[in-house]
Design an enzyme around this catalytic site. Structure first.
Site, PDB file in Angstrom:
ATOM      1  N   PHE A  62       0.866  -1.179   0.000  1.00 18.66           N
ATOM      2  CA  PHE A  62       0.000   0.000   0.000  1.00 18.66           C
ATOM      3  C   PHE A  62       0.906   1.233   0.000  1.00 18.66           C
ATOM      4  CE2 PHE A  62      -3.774   2.577   1.121  1.00 18.66           C
ATOM      5  CZ  PHE A  62      -4.630   2.036   0.179  1.00 18.66           C
ATOM      6  N   HIS A 106       7.394   5.377   1.295  1.00 14.66           N
ATOM      7  CA  HIS A 106       8.136   4.237   0.747  1.00 14.66           C
ATOM      8  C   HIS A 106       8.927   4.656  -0.499  1.00 14.66           C
ATOM      9  CE1 HIS A 106       4.345   2.339   2.460  1.00 14.66           C
ATOM     10  NE2 HIS A 106       5.298   1.741   3.157  1.00 14.66           N
TER      11      HIS A 106
END
Ligand code: PAF
Length: 287
Positions: free
Chosen positions: A35, A40
């Site tokens: 997700f 990230h």
């Protein structure tokens, strides 16, 4: 390298990595639970600057969820994750099933002690055991030269650093700064749980950290005073329940009475059924 390659098994990933290792390429690992968001993806950018090959793992690790936590509901969107990983030039995606990761048995764990018992550990007693065990496995599977983690999970990072030091993993660690929404909310996969009203109240967390940072910059070093500044702001939001305001040193996250540059202020708070964490390293340009 630019084409995204995907691996579901440990053996296939290891075989592909062996080719890169033989060619003398530096390997970076960005472990995630998917997700993906900018937090990230910024780690991927940083990993690219530190290595030749970027491996991202996507694995929602059941062992780091407490009974009754959101393992089943944890947001997942593999198709979107693949597209984002490819667009940001991840080279290798490792997406194992639970049976692939834990098929070898259920006896062994990395069991952290003091640093894991406080803060998050008080609210999620086996969480860090699950995190460290899966991270140790990923380190053994990928054998990266460098591994990248986000500052939002500062206690996780601190424990991984301790594990690398104490168990002699030959891996360099990189801490990426917390990515934020325009209004200051720390990026987290769990932000999707928030209603618009909860999201507004949740902003008190980053506001509190900013206020603490500001007071520190004005010369306030007393931890109790800094905690009080954060507490007043958090208490201003009626639906926000504060689990802790930690004012700590960075090595083992033990509480301090007086802060200095490098001290960490970490907050955990719940709103509805969503638990949010955020932190600031004093003297850093964050928040
Ligand atoms: O930070 C996370 O997303 C997870 O805790 C990690 C490091 C990928 C281990 O499952």
């Amino acid at each position: 390298m630019n084409t995204l390659h995907e691996y579901a098994t440990i053996d296939s990933l290891r075989a592909a990595l062996a080719v890169h290792r033989q060619a003398g390429r530096r390997i970076a690992l960005v472990p995630t639970m998917g997700f993906l968001h900018e937090g990230h993806l910024s780690l991927v950018e940083e990993a690219r600057a530190l290595a030749d090959v970027v491996v991202m793992s996507i694995f929602v690790n059941p062992r780091q969820f407490q009974p009754g936590e959101d393992f089943e509901q944890y947001p997942r969107d593999l198709a979107h994750d693949r597209a984002l990983a490819e667009a940001r030039r991840v080279d290798m995606l490792f997406i194992p099933e639970v049976t692939e990761m834990y098929g070898g048995g259920d006896e062994m764990r990395i069991v952290p002690r003091e640093t894991a018992a406080r803060w998050e550990g008080e609210f999620r007693p086996e969480h860090f055991e699950g995190v460290l065990t899966v991270v140790a496995k990923l380190f053994n599977i990928v054998q990266p030269d460098v591994a990248c983690f986000g500052q939002k999970d500062i206690q996780q990072y601190t424990l991984i650093r301790r594990m690398v030091e104490e168990l002699d993993f030959p891996i360099q660690l990189h801490l990426g700064e917390t990515m934020r929404e325009a209004d200051g909310l720390a990026r987290s996969s769990r932000n999707v749980y928030l209603t618009p009203e909860q999201r507004v109240q949740a902003l008190a967390i980053s506001r509190a950290l900013r206020a603490v940072e500001g007071a520190f910059e004005q010369g306030e070093l007393d931890a109790a005073v800094l905690r009080g500044i954060a507490r007043d702001i958090l208490d201003g939001e009626p639906d926000l329940i504060t689990d802790y305001i930690a004012v700590v040193e960075p090595e083992r996250l033990a509480p301090v009475e007086a802060v200095d540059a490098g001290s960490v202020v970490a907050i955990a708070a719940r709103i509805g059924s969503t638990r949010l964490i955020d932190n600031v390293i004093l003297g850093d340009e964050d928040v």
